[in-house]
Design a protein around this motif. Sequence first.
Motif, PDB file in Angstrom:
ATOM      1  N   ALA A  73       0.261  20.195  46.045  1.00 15.78           N
ATOM      2  CA  ALA A  73       0.360  19.620  47.385  1.00 15.78           C
ATOM      3  C   ALA A  73       0.159  20.681  48.457  1.00 15.78           C
ATOM      4  O   ALA A  73      -0.511  20.434  49.473  1.00 15.78           O
ATOM      5  N   THR A  74       0.702  21.863  48.250  1.00 17.26           N
ATOM      6  CA  THR A  74       0.520  22.950  49.215  1.00 17.26           C
ATOM      7  C   THR A  74      -0.937  23.392  49.282  1.00 17.26           C
ATOM      8  O   THR A  74      -1.473  23.644  50.370  1.00 17.26           O
ATOM      9  N   THR A  75      -1.592  23.452  48.146  1.00 13.12           N
ATOM     10  CA  THR A  75      -3.012  23.812  48.126  1.00 13.12           C
ATOM     11  C   THR A  75      -3.855  22.773  48.842  1.00 13.12           C
ATOM     12  O   THR A  75      -4.738  23.120  49.644  1.00 13.12           O
ATOM     13  N   VAL A  76      -3.585  21.513  48.578  1.00 14.58           N
ATOM     14  CA  VAL A  76      -4.320  20.433  49.258  1.00 14.58           C
ATOM     15  C   VAL A  76      -4.069  20.482  50.762  1.00 14.58           C
ATOM     16  O   VAL A  76      -4.994  20.296  51.562  1.00 14.58           O
ATOM     17  N   LYS A  77      -2.839  20.766  51.151  1.00 10.08           N
ATOM     18  CA  LYS A  77      -2.508  20.836  52.577  1.00 10.08           C
ATOM     19  C   LYS A  77      -3.266  21.975  53.264  1.00 10.08           C
ATOM     20  O   LYS A  77      -3.819  21.794  54.354  1.00 10.08           O
ATOM     21  N   ILE A  78      -3.305  23.127  52.647  1.00 13.26           N
ATOM     22  CA  ILE A  78      -4.009  24.263  53.237  1.00 13.26           C
ATOM     23  C   ILE A  78      -5.506  23.983  53.344  1.00 13.26           C
ATOM     24  O   ILE A  78      -6.132  24.251  54.378  1.00 13.26           O
ATOM     25  N   LEU A  79      -6.089  23.420  52.290  1.00  9.91           N
ATOM     26  CA  LEU A  79      -7.516  23.101  52.323  1.00  9.91           C
ATOM     27  C   LEU A  79      -7.831  22.031  53.364  1.00  9.91           C
ATOM     28  O   LEU A  79      -8.840  22.125  54.079  1.00  9.91           O
ATOM     29  N   ALA A  80      -6.974  21.017  53.465  1.00 11.85           N
ATOM     30  CA  ALA A  80      -7.180  19.983  54.480  1.00 11.85           C
ATOM     31  C   ALA A  80      -7.075  20.567  55.881  1.00 11.85           C
ATOM     32  O   ALA A  80      -7.851  20.196  56.780  1.00 11.85           O
ATOM     33  N   ASN A 110       6.253  23.079  60.811  1.00 13.41           N
ATOM     34  CA  ASN A 110       6.229  22.052  59.759  1.00 13.41           C
ATOM     35  C   ASN A 110       6.469  22.686  58.394  1.00 13.41           C
ATOM     36  O   ASN A 110       7.185  22.130  57.564  1.00 13.41           O
ATOM     37  N   MET A 111       5.864  23.833  58.161  1.00 13.47           N
ATOM     38  CA  MET A 111       6.040  24.510  56.883  1.00 13.47           C
ATOM     39  C   MET A 111       7.487  24.967  56.702  1.00 13.47           C
ATOM     40  O   MET A 111       8.059  24.849  55.611  1.00 13.47           O
ATOM     41  N   VAL A 115       9.836  23.691  53.604  1.00 14.21           N
ATOM     42  CA  VAL A 115      10.499  24.618  52.678  1.00 14.21           C
ATOM     43  C   VAL A 115      12.013  24.444  52.745  1.00 14.21           C
ATOM     44  O   VAL A 115      12.700  24.463  51.718  1.00 14.21           O
ATOM     45  N   TYR A 116      12.551  24.226  53.944  1.00 13.56           N
ATOM     46  CA  TYR A 116      13.991  24.012  54.091  1.00 13.56           C
ATOM     47  C   TYR A 116      14.448  22.786  53.305  1.00 13.56           C
ATOM     48  O   TYR A 116      15.433  22.844  52.561  1.00 13.56           O
TER      49      TYR A 116
END
Length: 128
Positions: A73-80, A110-111, A115-116
């Motif tokens: 999900a983090t990878t998809v978010k960064i790429l998006a 948001n990040m 993470v929190y």
Amino acid sequence: MKVLPSIFGYLAFMILLAIMPVAAQHNGYADWLVTNFWLIFFFLSGLTFLVLTTILVVQQKNEEYYVQAFLAATTVKILACLVFIVVFLMKNKVNKYVFLADFFYIYLLNMVFEVYVLLRNLRHKNLR
């Protein structure tokens, strides 16, 4: 941890995150925001919402896939986000410093919230 309290917490966080740009617009500091600031805001907020709910649902269904879901999900978010930046900058002529400040204001906060919530959720699992 349940998914629903995290969703309500995220919606409250979004309202708090939107207070500063709204105040800037109404107090004469609109030049601190790029022309389509709210497009950036809602895109990143929606993307973070999807990532957060996906990870929490995966954790409830099968805890073994939690780490893989988080990384995917983090990878998809960064790429998006990268695709969004390229398209946004090709379509709009903006001041690059104002754009960077606005984008990172939204993205980093948001990040931090993501993470929190995820660390808080892991802490509850470890206490059991």
